[in-house]
Design a protein around this motif. Structure first.
Motif, PDB file in Angstrom:
ATOM      1  N   VAL A   1       1.055   3.887  12.360  1.00 28.92           N
ATOM      2  CA  VAL A   1       1.089   3.485  10.959  1.00 28.92           C
ATOM      3  C   VAL A   1      -0.329   3.282  10.432  1.00 28.92           C
ATOM      4  O   VAL A   1      -0.666   3.719   9.321  1.00 28.92           O
ATOM      5  N   TYR A   2      -1.188   2.652  11.228  1.00 27.61           N
ATOM      6  CA  TYR A   2      -2.571   2.438  10.805  1.00 27.61           C
ATOM      7  C   TYR A   2      -3.287   3.771  10.571  1.00 27.61           C
ATOM      8  O   TYR A   2      -4.008   3.947   9.579  1.00 27.61           O
ATOM      9  N   VAL A   3      -3.099   4.712  11.494  1.00 26.74           N
ATOM     10  CA  VAL A   3      -3.718   6.035  11.333  1.00 26.74           C
ATOM     11  C   VAL A   3      -3.190   6.709  10.067  1.00 26.74           C
ATOM     12  O   VAL A   3      -3.940   7.298   9.282  1.00 26.74           O
ATOM     13  N   GLY A   4      -1.873   6.627   9.869  1.00 27.17           N
ATOM     14  CA  GLY A   4      -1.267   7.223   8.688  1.00 27.17           C
ATOM     15  C   GLY A   4      -1.781   6.609   7.398  1.00 27.17           C
ATOM     16  O   GLY A   4      -1.990   7.309   6.403  1.00 27.17           O
ATOM     17  N   LEU A   5      -2.005   5.285   7.406  1.00 28.51           N
ATOM     18  CA  LEU A   5      -2.513   4.619   6.210  1.00 28.51           C
ATOM     19  C   LEU A   5      -3.912   5.105   5.850  1.00 28.51           C
ATOM     20  O   LEU A   5      -4.222   5.336   4.675  1.00 28.51           O
ATOM     21  N   ILE A   6      -4.762   5.264   6.861  1.00 33.00           N
ATOM     22  CA  ILE A   6      -6.125   5.741   6.601  1.00 33.00           C
ATOM     23  C   ILE A   6      -6.086   7.137   5.984  1.00 33.00           C
ATOM     24  O   ILE A   6      -6.765   7.418   4.984  1.00 33.00           O
ATOM     25  N   LEU A   7      -5.281   8.021   6.567  1.00 32.04           N
ATOM     26  CA  LEU A   7      -5.155   9.377   6.026  1.00 32.04           C
ATOM     27  C   LEU A   7      -4.517   9.358   4.641  1.00 32.04           C
ATOM     28  O   LEU A   7      -4.914  10.121   3.750  1.00 32.04           O
ATOM     29  N   ALA A   8      -3.528   8.491   4.453  1.00 31.29           N
ATOM     30  CA  ALA A   8      -2.826   8.427   3.161  1.00 31.29           C
ATOM     31  C   ALA A   8      -3.759   7.985   2.043  1.00 31.29           C
ATOM     32  O   ALA A   8      -3.734   8.547   0.940  1.00 31.29           O
ATOM     33  N   ILE A   9      -4.586   6.993   2.305  1.00 33.22           N
ATOM     34  CA  ILE A   9      -5.518   6.520   1.278  1.00 33.22           C
ATOM     35  C   ILE A   9      -6.531   7.610   0.943  1.00 33.22           C
ATOM     36  O   ILE A   9      -6.847   7.865  -0.222  1.00 33.22           O
ATOM     37  N   GLY A  10      -7.027   8.294   1.981  1.00 35.68           N
ATOM     38  CA  GLY A  10      -7.985   9.370   1.747  1.00 35.68           C
ATOM     39  C   GLY A  10      -7.406  10.508   0.932  1.00 35.68           C
ATOM     40  O   GLY A  10      -8.039  11.013  -0.006  1.00 35.68           O
ATOM     41  N   THR A  11      -6.174  10.918   1.258  1.00 36.09           N
ATOM     42  CA  THR A  11      -5.560  12.023   0.521  1.00 36.09           C
ATOM     43  C   THR A  11      -5.184  11.613  -0.899  1.00 36.09           C
ATOM     44  O   THR A  11      -5.214  12.443  -1.815  1.00 36.09           O
ATOM     45  N   THR A  12      -4.844  10.346  -1.101  1.00 32.79           N
ATOM     46  CA  THR A  12      -4.531   9.881  -2.450  1.00 32.79           C
ATOM     47  C   THR A  12      -5.760   9.990  -3.347  1.00 32.79           C
ATOM     48  O   THR A  12      -5.652  10.394  -4.512  1.00 32.79           O
TER      49      THR A  12
ATOM     50  N   PRO B   1      -4.032  17.243   5.422  1.00 27.44           N
ATOM     51  CA  PRO B   1      -4.190  15.823   5.762  1.00 27.44           C
ATOM     52  C   PRO B   1      -3.095  14.941   5.177  1.00 27.44           C
ATOM     53  O   PRO B   1      -2.701  13.943   5.779  1.00 27.44           O
ATOM     54  N   GLY B   2      -2.582  15.326   3.991  1.00 30.23           N
ATOM     55  CA  GLY B   2      -1.473  14.579   3.410  1.00 30.23           C
ATOM     56  C   GLY B   2      -0.215  14.711   4.249  1.00 30.23           C
ATOM     57  O   GLY B   2       0.528  13.750   4.437  1.00 30.23           O
ATOM     58  N   LYS B   3       0.039  15.929   4.763  1.00 28.81           N
ATOM     59  CA  LYS B   3       1.183  16.149   5.651  1.00 28.81           C
ATOM     60  C   LYS B   3       1.017  15.357   6.942  1.00 28.81           C
ATOM     61  O   LYS B   3       1.964  14.777   7.470  1.00 28.81           O
ATOM     62  N   PHE B   4      -0.224  15.338   7.476  1.00 30.36           N
ATOM     63  CA  PHE B   4      -0.485  14.585   8.703  1.00 30.36           C
ATOM     64  C   PHE B   4      -0.272  13.091   8.470  1.00 30.36           C
ATOM     65  O   PHE B   4       0.277  12.391   9.340  1.00 30.36           O
ATOM     66  N   ALA B   5      -0.703  12.601   7.301  1.00 32.80           N
ATOM     67  CA  ALA B   5      -0.504  11.192   6.973  1.00 32.80           C
ATOM     68  C   ALA B   5       0.981  10.850   6.959  1.00 32.80           C
ATOM     69  O   ALA B   5       1.405   9.837   7.530  1.00 32.80           O
ATOM     70  N   THR B   6       1.766  11.708   6.309  1.00 28.56           N
ATOM     71  CA  THR B   6       3.212  11.486   6.251  1.00 28.56           C
ATOM     72  C   THR B   6       3.822  11.501   7.640  1.00 28.56           C
ATOM     73  O   THR B   6       4.674  10.668   7.970  1.00 28.56           O
ATOM     74  N   THR B   7       3.381  12.447   8.487  1.00 26.83           N
ATOM     75  CA  THR B   7       3.914  12.550   9.849  1.00 26.83           C
ATOM     76  C   THR B   7       3.594  11.301  10.655  1.00 26.83           C
ATOM     77  O   THR B   7       4.471  10.739  11.335  1.00 26.83           O
ATOM     78  N   PHE B   8       2.340  10.852  10.612  1.00 31.04           N
ATOM     79  CA  PHE B   8       1.954   9.645  11.347  1.00 31.04           C
ATOM     80  C   PHE B   8       2.762   8.441  10.874  1.00 31.04           C
ATOM     81  O   PHE B   8       3.222   7.628  11.691  1.00 31.04           O
ATOM     82  N   LEU B   9       2.936   8.306   9.553  1.00 29.88           N
ATOM     83  CA  LEU B   9       3.689   7.172   9.029  1.00 29.88           C
ATOM     84  C   LEU B   9       5.156   7.247   9.439  1.00 29.88           C
ATOM     85  O   LEU B   9       5.750   6.241   9.856  1.00 29.88           O
TER      86      LEU B   9
ATOM     87  N   VAL C   1       0.833  -1.212   0.000  1.00 29.82           N
ATOM     88  CA  VAL C   1       0.000   0.000   0.000  1.00 29.82           C
ATOM     89  C   VAL C   1       0.863   1.255   0.000  1.00 29.82           C
ATOM     90  O   VAL C   1       0.664   2.181  -0.801  1.00 29.82           O
ATOM     91  N   VAL C   2       1.847   1.308   0.901  1.00 32.95           N
ATOM     92  CA  VAL C   2       2.684   2.502   1.029  1.00 32.95           C
ATOM     93  C   VAL C   2       3.530   2.717  -0.225  1.00 32.95           C
ATOM     94  O   VAL C   2       3.595   3.836  -0.757  1.00 32.95           O
ATOM     95  N   VAL C   3       4.182   1.667  -0.697  1.00 35.32           N
ATOM     96  CA  VAL C   3       5.065   1.807  -1.856  1.00 35.32           C
ATOM     97  C   VAL C   3       4.258   2.160  -3.109  1.00 35.32           C
ATOM     98  O   VAL C   3       4.646   3.051  -3.882  1.00 35.32           O
TER      99      VAL C   3
END
Length: 215
Positions: A183-194, A135-143, A107-109
């Motif tokens: 990481v789980y929180v970051g993944l949720i935000l990352a998918i949403g921002t993508t 939210p994209g910045k927050f996703a990156t920070t959480f990850l 997912v991340v890669v």
């Protein structure tokens, strides 16, 4: 006061290469192989510190560029590229030492390659740059913080014990690093921002009329 005077003037983008923000980005890029070597050599603490420094200085180059009016075309490409390279290398490193399941790696890669290649194509061929949203910045920070916790691998916290699926660390009864929850929180935000970035890119392409790419 005139409304035009109260509005913030757009940041001037220069063609300069040797700027302090670009130097910081290059230093961050050089820390990536050092982090990977330390982690694979078993130096968890040193690897976590190196990764933390590379990830934690993410805001520096952008802040310095804006405050010193040294925003450059190279920097606009270099900063997100370093973030993507650090993210991909970080997650691959944690996977190689057996602290992260394969599906999170995929997912991340896949997301980061999509943003890296897609963003570069839009900028080069269509002259379109999709602004980064918070939210994209927050996703990156959480990850980043979550990966740092997995790299350090201490302290371990009890799992929730709600399932026996080995590919869901933290939800089984086995102890897991605290970093997995970030990481789980970051993944949720990352998918949403993508999803948002894809929608914004399609909208920008439609606004151009779908003509041939610019030379």
């Amino acid at each position: 006061m005139d409304a035009s005077q109260g509005a913030r003037a757009p940041e001037e983008v220069t063609d300069r290469i040797l700027t302090l923000p670009n130097v910081i980005s290059l230093v961050r890029l050089c820390l990536v192989p050092l982090y990977l070597w330390l982690l694979l050599a078993g130096h968890d603490l040193a690897a976590a510190v190196t990764f933390g420094v590379a990830a934690g200085t993410d805001f520096l180059d952008g802040q310095i560029a804006r405050r010193t009016h040294t925003v450059s075309k190279l920097g606009q490409l270099l900063d997100p590229t370093v973030d993507r390279v650090l993210m991909i290398t970080g997650v691959l490193g944690v996977f190689l030492v057996g602290r992260l399941p394969l599906w999170i790696i995929v997912v991340v890669v896949a997301r980061d390659l999509l943003l890296l290649i897609g963003g570069a194509w839009l900028l080069k061929c269509r002259h379109i740059r999709i602004p980064v949203i918070y939210p994209g910045k927050f996703a990156t920070t959480f990850l980043f913080v979550g990966f740092a916790g997995l790299i350090l691998n201490w302290p371990l916290v009890p799992g929730l014990g709600v399932c026996d699926l080995a590919w869901l660390p933290g939800f089984t009864a086995a102890p897991a690093s605290w970093g997995i929850w970030l990481v789980y929180v970051g993944l949720i935000l990352a998918i949403g921002t993508t999803v948002y970035y894809l929608w914004a890119a399609l909208r920008a392409l439609r606004a151009q009329g779908g003509g041939d790419p610019r030379p």
